[in-house]
Design a protein around this motif. Structure first.
Motif, PDB file in Angstrom:
ATOM      1  N   HIS B  66       0.831  -1.211   0.000  1.00  0.00           N
ATOM      2  CA  HIS B  66       0.000   0.000   0.000  1.00  0.00           C
ATOM      3  C   HIS B  66       0.864   1.260   0.000  1.00  0.00           C
ATOM      4  CE1 HIS B  66      -2.887   3.028   0.938  1.00  0.00           C
ATOM      5  NE2 HIS B  66      -2.515   3.157   2.212  1.00  0.00           N
ATOM      6  N   LEU B  67       1.913   1.293   0.838  1.00  0.00           N
ATOM      7  CA  LEU B  67       2.781   2.477   0.873  1.00  0.00           C
ATOM      8  C   LEU B  67       3.352   2.739  -0.515  1.00  0.00           C
ATOM      9  CD1 LEU B  67       4.919   2.220   4.169  1.00  0.00           C
ATOM     10  CD2 LEU B  67       2.905   3.612   3.746  1.00  0.00           C
ATOM     11  N   ASP B  70       0.554   3.557  -3.255  1.00  0.00           N
ATOM     12  CA  ASP B  70      -0.036   4.869  -3.025  1.00  0.00           C
ATOM     13  C   ASP B  70       0.935   5.968  -3.457  1.00  0.00           C
ATOM     14  OD1 ASP B  70      -1.973   6.622  -2.344  1.00  0.00           O
ATOM     15  OD2 ASP B  70      -1.729   6.439  -0.173  1.00  0.00           O
ATOM     16  N   VAL B  71       2.216   5.760  -3.189  1.00  0.00           N
ATOM     17  CA  VAL B  71       3.209   6.774  -3.579  1.00  0.00           C
ATOM     18  C   VAL B  71       3.383   6.782  -5.102  1.00  0.00           C
ATOM     19  CG1 VAL B  71       5.614   7.492  -3.334  1.00  0.00           C
ATOM     20  CG2 VAL B  71       4.343   6.748  -1.321  1.00  0.00           C
ATOM     21  N   ALA B  74       0.646   8.732  -6.415  1.00  0.00           N
ATOM     22  CA  ALA B  74       0.812  10.178  -6.223  1.00  0.00           C
ATOM     23  C   ALA B  74       1.824  10.753  -7.208  1.00  0.00           C
ATOM     24  CB  ALA B  74       1.250  10.453  -4.787  1.00  0.00           C
ATOM     25  N   GLY B  75       2.385   9.907  -8.067  1.00  0.00           N
ATOM     26  CA  GLY B  75       3.229  10.417  -9.143  1.00  0.00           C
ATOM     27  C   GLY B  75       4.718  10.162  -9.034  1.00  0.00           C
ATOM     28  N   ALA B  76       5.126   9.291  -8.127  1.00  0.00           N
ATOM     29  CA  ALA B  76       6.562   8.995  -8.045  1.00  0.00           C
ATOM     30  C   ALA B  76       7.013   8.299  -9.325  1.00  0.00           C
ATOM     31  CB  ALA B  76       6.849   8.108  -6.838  1.00  0.00           C
TER      32      ALA B  76
END
Lengths: 625, 275
Positions: B66-67, B70-71, B74-76
């Motif tokens: 999930h970490l 999710d990152v 967010a566009g990493a």
């Protein structure tokens, strides 16, 4: 919740302290610009820069500013939390801010020092890092550390020199100690040895006083022919079951545990003709022969160092074997304590004259003196192999085949010199040119490549002594699982930190000393044991331990009792309660987060490393500014 | 729709505005080895590109799918996970679980259409400062070549990454991957060790199922859709979609919104007005 922290309803008031670290950060990052940027970030009530935040005035500045600006969270952007977090956390606490409301931003190791040629980009990165820290800080919550009572009793596993020393140290401090030894008597590996270095006393005589003291001490309960059967609990509160040969297991309660299980010599099966001839033995078998006075008459002895070590059966250098070989070589050369087992009567029967020791010594001294003068240099004695004819007319010819001599330390170096004076020859071999031991017409010979002469040579010998490395106890893995402490790649117990915490395990309450941590000689084992005992006594003397509030927390309303967390926890810090729901034993939890990442129901939160905090921090890195 | 194809258009080019595009990389490092290795890298002054931003966790095992997802959502452009070498974990077995979790993350990135190379797992010890700088240099160069993540520019990719994230949080995948290491080393409740290939097959199939269901929910949340439409958008057979829909209806996760002629159109049920 402590009074000094804000309630959730209040808006966070973050203070940011950005450090120049002299020019370490300031020289490569525009600290003023970063500070100015920090003051614009949400919930930042105050931002400033210091030349040295960790200096007295820097710390005072933090304390004063906390009061002046009513700050409830502190960010220090400077070096690394690994060294400086405790200092700043103490400062926060001194000013009434909970230490878990502190955030560290690493601007030195992770920014200025690794981007020394791009000030603009490094400054941008520093701003981003501070923004990430602020994003994290906004979601921090104060934590209270749990206090756990400690049973003031210790368990020492292993009754060798290390274990006995550790037990005795703790017993002398007044703590009851349970000493578990798997053999039927104390003494460990040293008991099987014949002679030791730098002492004329036998190994048994040397450790006798230690054994006597342990036997006589009223605080030490010995469990001989026993082993640790099970361990439950955590620092301060271990329930240990001690099993014996056929006996009912004994249950004891202890607060701390010291592991001192020692090591065993490698059996060099398949190496250097081991077992193919009765004259090919290991150094520990040599000691046994000496002890039993069964050593045959010898004229020429070869030691082979690193037999099985350094890339053969094990990868490491066992450190102590060179010194053991040097010791034995000197003893053989001197025939000390009549080590070769030839009594005067026997010699007379055989019609051989036994050399007068004084005369031998004189001859030795003259011989070495001559040689020193001839060579005019010290360590080159390794070349001695080229001078086979120069062996003393009396005594035994001793050759130590080695890759390099590991006679570390002042005393060992002196012994090494002494061996050379006794005309022990040190012959080097390379890892690609191992000496070859062969049997010809029932006689032993060692073939080797002479590194100086660059040619193959053969040397007839009566005995080949293989210096094999110490290896981990075969049952180390069992104990490591019982105690939840790690083994390194070589099977030895692994300490918490190779430099700074050499006798601690990462698991609080368990300590390590002696050869179970890696090959060690007696003096080293004794110092480690004293160290481990001292470390193990701290919780015992305090009577309580404070557990860091980095633990998992189970949401009982979400937990379905699937038990996956219980399975994955390396510390048994989770268990199912009577209702079948998981519960955390805070004192046993080390906060790794494995259960949190695993929980299929998302019922486990890691305090201080919540998803919310970590995601806020990570996503802040991606924001466009 | 490969990323490489995409990279050919965007790599090293200027994107929106006059700033030259630079990859954004997030690193999750374990406190005991990799973070310390990054510290040593600094102490030794080994230089590396400025793109990476490091986040400290106690153990790499903390880094849940999930970490990471999710990152990525967010566009990493890239995520690095750093842990201790196997058998050197400060928490004994933590990084073995990390390995299993990263396998799942890679599976999910694959189905979401994100190049797996954007996620990198590295074991860096506290003494490997130079290795850390090499890893970051290499990884940054690789991300430069791959170009910007499509998450911010392509709605379908965004939906797929969100679905991958949701799938990673399902009981089935979390339980399977959580137990994977112990099932292979210690065995199941009966003491039987599982065949690694068989277990991989089970997890692969579960990943595909859970991802598809999560994507259906994701797409039908944005706008109501029929089985046929879903099949077309997701490029999978309609009978598969139907099977998923039946299950999702049973679990009250999706419901018919309205019929279009004789065709039912489905909409994801959102709880508490969540959109």
């Amino acid at each position: 919740m402590p009074e000094n922290t804000s309630t959730e309803k209040e808006k966070p008031r973050i203070g940011v302290f950005i450090c120049h670290c002299g020019s370490n950060i300031g020289g490569f990052v525009d600290v003023k610009a970063v500070t100015e940027y920090a003051s614009t970030l949400p919930d930042v009530a105050y931002a400033t820069d210091n030349l040295y935040t960790c200096a007295e005035d820097g710390l005072n500045n933090i304390k004063e500013t906390i009061k002046e600006h009513n700050l409830d969270r502190i960010i220090v952007a400077s070096c690394t939390p690994r060294t400086h977090a405790p200092l700043f956390q103490r400062t926060c606490e001194a000013a009434g801010v909970n230490k878990y409301m502190f955030t560290f931003v690493n601007l030195r190791e992770h920014c200025s020092w690794v981007h020394m040629k791009e000030k603009e980009k490094a400054t941008q990165k520093a701003k981003d890092l501070v923004r990430m820290g602020v994003a994290r800080a906004r979601f921090l919550e104060p934590q209270e550390e749990t206090r756990v009572d400690v049973t003031p009793t210790a368990l020492v596993v292993g009754g060798g020199v290390s274990g006995m020393t550790a037990a005795l140290s703790l017993a002398n401090m007044g703590f009851p100690v349970h000493l578990v030894e798997k053999d039927k008597e104390l003494g460990g590996f040293v008991r099987s040895l014949h002679a030791l270095m730098m002492t004329t006393k036998s190994a048994n005589e040397t450790i006798r006083p230690l054994i006597d003291k342990v036997n006589a001490h009223k605080n030490i309960t010995q469990h001989l022919s026993s082993h640790v059967a099970s361990v439950e609990g955590f620092i301060g509160n271990y329930d240990v079951s001690i099993g014996g040969d056929g006996a009912e297991p004994k249950e004891v309660k202890v607060g701390t545990i010291i592991v001192a299980t020692g090591a065993v010599p490698l059996v060099p099966d398949g190496l250097f003709g081991y077992k193919e001839h009765p004259g090919i033995i290991t150094s520990s078998e040599f000691e046994e022969l000496c002890n039993k006075k069964e050593l045959p008459r010898l004229k020429s002895v070869a030691f082979i160092q690193c037999a099985g070590a350094r890339g053969q059966k094990v990868s490491y250098c066992s450190r102590i074997c060179c010194n053991v070989a040097i010791k034995s070589a000197i003893h053989i050369a001197e025939n000390r304590d009549n080590i070769l087992g030839v009594t005067e009567e026997k010699a007379a029967e055989a019609g051989e004259a036994v050399e007068e020791p004084a005369a031998e010594k004189k001859a030795e001294e003259e011989g070495s003196e001559r040689r020193r003068r001839r060579r005019g240099r010290g360590r080159q004695a390794e070349d001695g192999a080229g001078e086979e004819g120069a062996a003393p007319s009396s005594g035994v010819e001793v050759t130590v085949f080695n890759r390099d001599v590991m006679a570390y330390g002042v005393e060992n170096e002196l012994e090494f010199n002494k061996a050379r004076e006794k005309r022990v020859k040190f012959v080097r071999y390379g890892p690609d040119n191992l000496p070859k031991v062969s049997v010809k017409d029932g006689k032993l010979e060692v073939g080797y490549f002479h590194e100086t002469l660059k040619m193959e040579r053969t040397m007839p010998v009566d005995m080949v002594i293989l210096s094999t490395p110490l290896v981990a106890q075969p049952d180390a893995a069992t104990l490591s699982q019982l105690l939840k402490v790690p083994l390194g790649q070589d099977g030895f117990f692994q300490e918490a930190h190779v430099k700074l915490r050499p006798v601690d395990f990462a698991t609080d309450g368990v300590y390590v000393c002696g050869a179970c941590r890696g090959p060690a000689d007696i003096a080293e084992s004794v110092s480690q044991a004293a160290g481990a005992a001292s470390r193990a006594s701290i919780p015992l003397a305090n009577g309580f331990v404070q557990a860091e509030a980095l633990t998992s927390v189970v949401d009982e309303t979400k937990c379905t009792g699937c038990g996956t967390c219980v399975e994955v926890c390396p510390y048994s810090a989770l268990r199912k309660n009577d209702e079948g729901i998981s519960e955390v034993i805070a004192a046993a939890c080390k906060g790794c987060g494995c259960c949190g990442a695993t929980c299929p129901e998302g019922a486990i939160t890691m305090t201080h490393y919540t998803d919310q905090q970590l995601l806020a921090e990570a996503k802040a890195a991606l924001e466009e500014v | 729709m490969t990323e490489k194809h995409h990279a050919a258009h965007h790599g090293k080019k200027k994107v929106a505005g006059d700033k030259e595009w630079e990859p954004k990389i997030v690193g999750f490092l374990c406190n005991w080895c990799s973070y310390a290795g990054a510290d040593l890298c600094g102490v030794s002054r080994f230089q590396y590109p400025t793109n990476i931003r490091l986040v400290r966790v106690m153990c790499s095992t903390r880094v849940s799918p999930h970490l990471v997802l999710d990152v990525f959502g967010a566009g990493a452009d890239g995520i690095l996970i750093g842990g201790c070498h196997l058998n050197d974990c400060h928490y004994m077995t933590g990084n073995f679980h990390t390995e299993k979790r990263v396998n799942l993350m890679e599976r999910l990135l694959r189905v979401a259409g994100i190049d797996e190379a954007r996620l990198r797992l590295e074991w860096v010890s506290a003494s490997e400062g130079e290795k850390f700088s090499k890893v970051v240099k290499e990884f940054t160069e690789e991300m430069q070549k791959l170009g910007p993540s499509k998450v911010c520019t392509d709605d379908m990719v965004k939906a797929k990454v969100a679905a991958a994230d949701d799938a990673s949080e399902t009981f089935r995948l979390k339980a399977l991957v959580g137990k994977e290491f112990n099932l292979l080393t210690k065995g199941n409740a009966y003491g039987d060790k599982l065949d690694p290939e068989k277990l991989t097959g089970i997890i692969d199939a579960a990943t595909e199922d859970e991802f598809e269901r999560a994507l259906i929910l994701e797409l039908a949340r944005i706008r109501p859709m029929s089985v046929k439409q879903l099949g077309k958008v997701m490029d999978i057979p309609t009978d598969r979609i139907l099977r998923h829909i039946v299950l999702l209806r049973q679990n009250s996760e999706i419901a018919m919104d309205h019929p279009e002629g004789f065709t039912p159109v489905y909409k994801t049920i959102t709880i508490g007005g969540e959109q």
